[in-house]
Design a protein around this motif. Structure first.
Motif, PDB file in Angstrom:
ATOM      1  N   PRO A  29       0.707  -1.273  -0.094  1.00  0.00           N
ATOM      2  CA  PRO A  29      -0.115  -0.077  -0.129  1.00  0.00           C
ATOM      3  C   PRO A  29       0.770   1.260  -0.022  1.00  0.00           C
ATOM      4  O   PRO A  29       0.637   2.108  -0.671  1.00  0.00           O
ATOM      5  N   MET A  30       1.947   1.246   0.521  1.00  0.00           N
ATOM      6  CA  MET A  30       2.708   2.346   0.666  1.00  0.00           C
ATOM      7  C   MET A  30       3.353   2.796  -0.636  1.00  0.00           C
ATOM      8  O   MET A  30       3.608   4.039  -1.140  1.00  0.00           O
ATOM      9  N   ARG A  31       3.849   1.798  -1.236  1.00  0.00           N
ATOM     10  CA  ARG A  31       4.331   1.702  -2.549  1.00  0.00           C
ATOM     11  C   ARG A  31       3.507   2.365  -3.470  1.00  0.00           C
ATOM     12  O   ARG A  31       3.690   3.125  -4.439  1.00  0.00           O
ATOM     13  N   LEU A  32       2.058   1.808  -3.440  1.00  0.00           N
ATOM     14  CA  LEU A  32       1.019   2.356  -4.292  1.00  0.00           C
ATOM     15  C   LEU A  32       0.690   3.648  -4.246  1.00  0.00           C
ATOM     16  O   LEU A  32       0.543   4.468  -5.067  1.00  0.00           O
ATOM     17  N   LEU A  33       0.661   4.059  -2.858  1.00  0.00           N
ATOM     18  CA  LEU A  33       0.018   5.564  -2.546  1.00  0.00           C
ATOM     19  C   LEU A  33       1.297   6.566  -2.484  1.00  0.00           C
ATOM     20  O   LEU A  33       1.086   7.614  -3.214  1.00  0.00           O
ATOM     21  N   LEU A  34       2.474   6.339  -1.908  1.00  0.00           N
ATOM     22  CA  LEU A  34       3.364   7.298  -2.113  1.00  0.00           C
ATOM     23  C   LEU A  34       4.587   7.048  -2.924  1.00  0.00           C
ATOM     24  O   LEU A  34       5.511   7.800  -2.996  1.00  0.00           O
ATOM     25  N   HIS A  35       4.546   6.192  -3.661  1.00  0.00           N
ATOM     26  CA  HIS A  35       5.692   5.681  -4.657  1.00  0.00           C
ATOM     27  C   HIS A  35       7.010   5.813  -4.238  1.00  0.00           C
ATOM     28  O   HIS A  35       7.876   5.865  -4.710  1.00  0.00           O
ATOM     29  N   VAL A  36       7.160   5.173  -2.971  1.00  0.00           N
ATOM     30  CA  VAL A  36       8.473   4.919  -2.071  1.00  0.00           C
ATOM     31  C   VAL A  36       8.113   3.572  -1.385  1.00  0.00           C
ATOM     32  O   VAL A  36       7.313   2.972  -1.005  1.00  0.00           O
ATOM     33  N   PRO A  37       9.391   2.832  -1.537  1.00  0.00           N
ATOM     34  CA  PRO A  37       9.329   1.439  -0.537  1.00  0.00           C
ATOM     35  C   PRO A  37       9.232   1.719   0.911  1.00  0.00           C
ATOM     36  O   PRO A  37       9.440   2.819   1.397  1.00  0.00           O
ATOM     37  N   CYS A  38       8.439   0.502   1.486  1.00  0.00           N
ATOM     38  CA  CYS A  38       8.307   0.787   2.925  1.00  0.00           C
ATOM     39  C   CYS A  38       9.462  -0.064   3.484  1.00  0.00           C
ATOM     40  O   CYS A  38      10.086  -0.719   3.111  1.00  0.00           O
ATOM     41  N   PRO A  39       9.438  -0.136   5.007  1.00  0.00           N
ATOM     42  CA  PRO A  39      10.673  -0.627   5.773  1.00  0.00           C
ATOM     43  C   PRO A  39      10.796  -2.144   5.379  1.00  0.00           C
ATOM     44  O   PRO A  39      11.856  -2.658   5.638  1.00  0.00           O
ATOM     45  N   SER A  40       9.455  -2.859   5.077  1.00  0.00           N
ATOM     46  CA  SER A  40       9.455  -4.168   4.886  1.00  0.00           C
ATOM     47  C   SER A  40       9.674  -4.650   3.120  1.00  0.00           C
ATOM     48  O   SER A  40       9.634  -5.451   2.906  1.00  0.00           O
ATOM     49  N   PRO A 126      14.549  -2.214  -4.108  1.00  0.00           N
ATOM     50  CA  PRO A 126      14.072  -2.314  -5.498  1.00  0.00           C
ATOM     51  C   PRO A 126      12.624  -2.727  -5.658  1.00  0.00           C
ATOM     52  O   PRO A 126      12.026  -3.221  -4.644  1.00  0.00           O
ATOM     53  N   MET A 127      12.167  -1.763  -6.175  1.00  0.00           N
ATOM     54  CA  MET A 127      10.309  -1.902  -6.319  1.00  0.00           C
ATOM     55  C   MET A 127      10.072  -2.367  -7.473  1.00  0.00           C
ATOM     56  O   MET A 127       9.236  -2.908  -8.009  1.00  0.00           O
TER      57      MET A 127
END
Length: 127
Positions: A29-40, A126-127
């Motif tokens: 969800p974080m990658r989808l909304l903010l376009h940054v990788p999450c801690p995990s 890497p995303m």
């Protein structure tokens, strides 16, 4: 007890299929909304790499898999055994040792996330 064991096996099968089948995307969800990788970010792909015996690839995906996977695995195993025996969940997750280990792992995940964002430990995840 048989029904509870069947539920645990069903959940385990779903998790294994999610990890094994490469066509199922890992949606963060974080990658989808903010376009940054999450801690995990990278842990699912690390699990997929490990299933192919690619330890180096798993470590590239997320260097903390060495600690996260055993913690989650042991906790899931203990919770599953307790659930099958008693029908109750959450007893192991509420122990002081489990809680402290979880807090330490969370802090490490955030530290590694910050370090990777700054280019360390293989650069941004890497995303």
């Amino acid at each position: 007890m048989g029904r509870r064991a069947l539920i645990v096996c069903g959940v385990l099968l779903a998790v294994v299929l999610f990890i094994v089948l490469p066509g199922i995307p890992a949606v963060c969800p974080m990658r989808l909304l903010l376009h940054v990788p999450c801690p995990s970010c990278g842990l699912t792909r690390a699990a997929r790499s490990l299933l192919h015996a690619d330890v180096a690839g798993a470590t590239r995906m997320h260097p903390l898999w060495w600690f996260v996977f055993p913690y989650v695995g042991v906790l899931a195993l203990l919770e599953s055994i307790t659930y099958v025996r008693t029908g109750k969940m959450g007893q192991w997750a509420q122990t002081r040792a489990s809680h402290q280990a979880g807090v330490v792992l969370l802090a490490l995940l955030v530290l590694v996330w910050g370090a990777r964002a700054l280019g360390a430990l293989g650069g941004p995840a890497p995303m």
